[in-house]
Design an enzyme around this catalytic site. Structure first.
Site, PDB file in Angstrom:
ATOM      1  N   HIS A  72       0.848  -1.185   0.000  1.00  0.00           N
ATOM      2  CA  HIS A  72       0.000   0.000   0.000  1.00  0.00           C
ATOM      3  C   HIS A  72       0.886   1.238   0.000  1.00  0.00           C
ATOM      4  O   HIS A  72       1.674   1.460   0.922  1.00  0.00           O
ATOM      5  CB  HIS A  72      -0.919   0.006   1.227  1.00  0.00           C
ATOM      6  CG  HIS A  72      -2.129  -0.864   1.069  1.00  0.00           C
ATOM      7  ND1 HIS A  72      -3.254  -0.734   1.848  1.00  0.00           N
ATOM      8  CD2 HIS A  72      -2.388  -1.875   0.197  1.00  0.00           C
ATOM      9  CE1 HIS A  72      -4.154  -1.632   1.465  1.00  0.00           C
ATOM     10  NE2 HIS A  72      -3.644  -2.333   0.470  1.00  0.00           N
ATOM     11  N   TYR A 200      -9.847   5.448   6.577  1.00  0.00           N
ATOM     12  CA  TYR A 200     -10.096   5.884   7.953  1.00  0.00           C
ATOM     13  C   TYR A 200     -11.140   6.988   7.884  1.00  0.00           C
ATOM     14  O   TYR A 200     -10.921   8.016   7.226  1.00  0.00           O
ATOM     15  CB  TYR A 200      -8.824   6.421   8.599  1.00  0.00           C
ATOM     16  CG  TYR A 200      -7.773   5.372   8.878  1.00  0.00           C
ATOM     17  CD1 TYR A 200      -7.714   4.710  10.100  1.00  0.00           C
ATOM     18  CD2 TYR A 200      -6.817   5.049   7.904  1.00  0.00           C
ATOM     19  CE1 TYR A 200      -6.744   3.754  10.359  1.00  0.00           C
ATOM     20  CE2 TYR A 200      -5.845   4.092   8.160  1.00  0.00           C
ATOM     21  CZ  TYR A 200      -5.806   3.448   9.388  1.00  0.00           C
ATOM     22  OH  TYR A 200      -4.848   2.505   9.638  1.00  0.00           O
ATOM     23  N   PRO A 292      -5.642   0.783  18.424  1.00  0.00           N
ATOM     24  CA  PRO A 292      -5.380   0.181  17.109  1.00  0.00           C
ATOM     25  C   PRO A 292      -5.382   1.164  15.946  1.00  0.00           C
ATOM     26  O   PRO A 292      -5.067   0.767  14.822  1.00  0.00           O
ATOM     27  CB  PRO A 292      -6.524  -0.835  16.966  1.00  0.00           C
ATOM     28  CG  PRO A 292      -7.616  -0.312  17.838  1.00  0.00           C
ATOM     29  CD  PRO A 292      -6.933   0.357  18.995  1.00  0.00           C
ATOM     30  N   LYS A 296      -0.337  -0.001  15.095  1.00  0.00           N
ATOM     31  CA  LYS A 296       1.037   0.059  15.601  1.00  0.00           C
ATOM     32  C   LYS A 296       1.390  -1.036  16.608  1.00  0.00           C
ATOM     33  O   LYS A 296       2.543  -1.150  17.005  1.00  0.00           O
ATOM     34  CB  LYS A 296       1.295   1.432  16.234  1.00  0.00           C
ATOM     35  CG  LYS A 296       1.283   2.577  15.232  1.00  0.00           C
ATOM     36  CD  LYS A 296       2.330   2.378  14.169  1.00  0.00           C
ATOM     37  CE  LYS A 296       2.342   3.458  13.125  1.00  0.00           C
ATOM     38  NZ  LYS A 296       3.195   3.128  11.989  1.00  0.00           N
ATOM     39  N   TYR A 384       3.284   6.665   9.845  1.00  0.00           N
ATOM     40  CA  TYR A 384       2.477   5.523   9.421  1.00  0.00           C
ATOM     41  C   TYR A 384       3.347   4.414   8.825  1.00  0.00           C
ATOM     42  O   TYR A 384       3.161   3.230   9.131  1.00  0.00           O
ATOM     43  CB  TYR A 384       1.422   5.965   8.412  1.00  0.00           C
ATOM     44  CG  TYR A 384       0.275   4.995   8.280  1.00  0.00           C
ATOM     45  CD1 TYR A 384      -0.913   5.177   8.947  1.00  0.00           C
ATOM     46  CD2 TYR A 384       0.381   3.855   7.465  1.00  0.00           C
ATOM     47  CE1 TYR A 384      -1.976   4.286   8.833  1.00  0.00           C
ATOM     48  CE2 TYR A 384      -0.658   2.965   7.331  1.00  0.00           C
ATOM     49  CZ  TYR A 384      -1.839   3.185   8.023  1.00  0.00           C
ATOM     50  OH  TYR A 384      -2.874   2.280   7.916  1.00  0.00           O
TER      51      TYR A 384
END
Length: 389
Positions: A72, A200, A292, A296, A384
């Protein structure tokens, strides 16, 4: 029995540490409280940072991940019906890998089996002893008998509820904790993902996440009350609520189906200091937990494994204990940055029960800033894909 490093906990962090040490010629025994089938049945996150992907390859278990995992290059942030993309590749030159934690664990088990390394399951009453001496050992009950495992070091990869952290004296141990006033209701379904990348979503009805395990297995979450039970939510109720929380164009594409797993996870942040006491070294959930948001948990455990593996290799190969002496402070420096990111991302994307109109306006301004500022997007992307070790 005797080994060089006794690893308590047969989840992915303990198995990864064991595999890396095996390839470095360092002997380990892994003790796991549950059965192998139970460990492999646990549904967990599946977004791997660059550092963890590299560790899997270094451990010699990256072949299936590279073949079946999904790279991704970015992720999607939704605010109501508005959506924008964080381009990891453009902003950092790196990406993440979507590959289920269950598959990571399976690959590590198979590698350990092939190496003939010792993994003992169904070990009850595991207890480390004499950790502040040069001759620690671990006792445990298995198959009706008490066993003793002598070792040089103990790696506590046994999770939050394991025995290892409790061995650090209370006058030495300091714990930090934040609990969040909501949970995540998660559903696993044999349906194609609604998007090629994770979504998200912040909505007036609460947070939602559209994730995936593979091309035919999707993982979806919605923010829910802590008092909720999975039994309170039928599949139809879940899908209807998810549609309300994601952008309309995504809701129209959403393919639904029966849930094959449904659960609620509370959200919390937790850190224990120090992560080393005598010959004991904590790794992963034994020392820290993150909400969550941003996936991580497994990745912070992997950074611990990186530091401890290299410190032990340095000790056994070069007789240099500097890495072991500084393990706790080195690991914690990165962990606190990851805790900050998980807290920030959770604060950005969820609706809080005590959120004032001012708080909501600030949250909306933060989302707009992230949408419009390349610098803000770069900071998010760096966290990220994973901060450097």
């Amino acid at each position: 029995m005797r080994t060089q490093v006794a690893i308590i906990g047969g989840g992915p962090s303990g198995l990864l540490l064991g595999q890396l040490l095996h390839r470095a010629g360092i002997d380990t025994v892994v003790l796991e409280r549950r059965s192998r089938d139970y460990v492999l049945s646990r549904i967990r996150a599946g977004v791997l940072e660059t550092g963890l992907v590299d560790l899997m390859r270094e451990a010699g278990v990256g072949e299936r991940m590279d073949r079946e995992g999904f790279i991704h290059d970015g992720t999607l942030i939704a605010n109501g019906d508005e959506q924008f993309r964080i381009d990891f590749e453009k902003l950092t030159g790196r990406h993440v890998m979507v590959y289920g934690q269950t598959e990571v664990t399976r690959d590590l088990y198979e590698a350990r089996d092939a190496a003939g390394a010792v993994t003992l399951h169904d070990c009850r009453g595991v207890k480390p002893h004499d950790l502040d001496t040069a001759a620690p050992f671990v006792t445990f009950l298995r198959e009706g008998k008490v066993h003793r495992l002598d070792c040089d070091f103990v790696a506590g990869c046994d999770g939050y509820h394991g025995p290892c952290r409790q061995e650090i004296p209370t006058e030495v141990r300091r714990e930090y904790e934040k609990t969040y006033p909501f949970g995540w209701l998660g559903v696993l379904s044999e349906t194609p993902p609604v998007a090629d990348e994770l979504i998200y979503a912040n909505s007036a009805r609460g947070f939602a996440l559209c994730s995936m395990r593979n091309a035919r297995l999707s993982r979806y979450y919605i923010q829910c009350d802590l008092s909720d039970s999975p039994d309170d939510w039928t599949d139809d109720m879940f899908w209807d609520e998810l549609r309300r929380r994601i952008p309309a164009e995504a809701a129209e594409r959403l393919e639904t189906g029966p849930s094959i797993e449904k659960s609620i996870a509370p959200l919390r942040s937790f850190v224990c200091e120090p992560m080393r006491w005598g010959r004991l070294f904590l790794c992963g959930d034994a020392a820290h937990i993150v909400p969550p948001t941003g996936a991580k948990g497994l990745n912070t455990a992997a950074s611990d494994v990186h530091y401890l593996y290299n410190a032990l290799k340095r000790f056994y190969h070069d007789r240099d204990d500097a890495g072991l002496e500084h393990y706790s402070e080195t690991a914690l420096a990165r962990i606190w940055k990851t805790e900050r990111f998980s807290w920030w991302f959770s604060s950005l994307m969820h609706r809080y029960p005590d959120q004032s109109e001012f708080d909501l306006a600030i949250q909306q301004a933060e989302l707009a800033f992230l949408r419009d500022s390349e610098a803000a997007q770069t900071a998010m992307a760096e966290n990220y894909v994973g901060l450097p070790y």
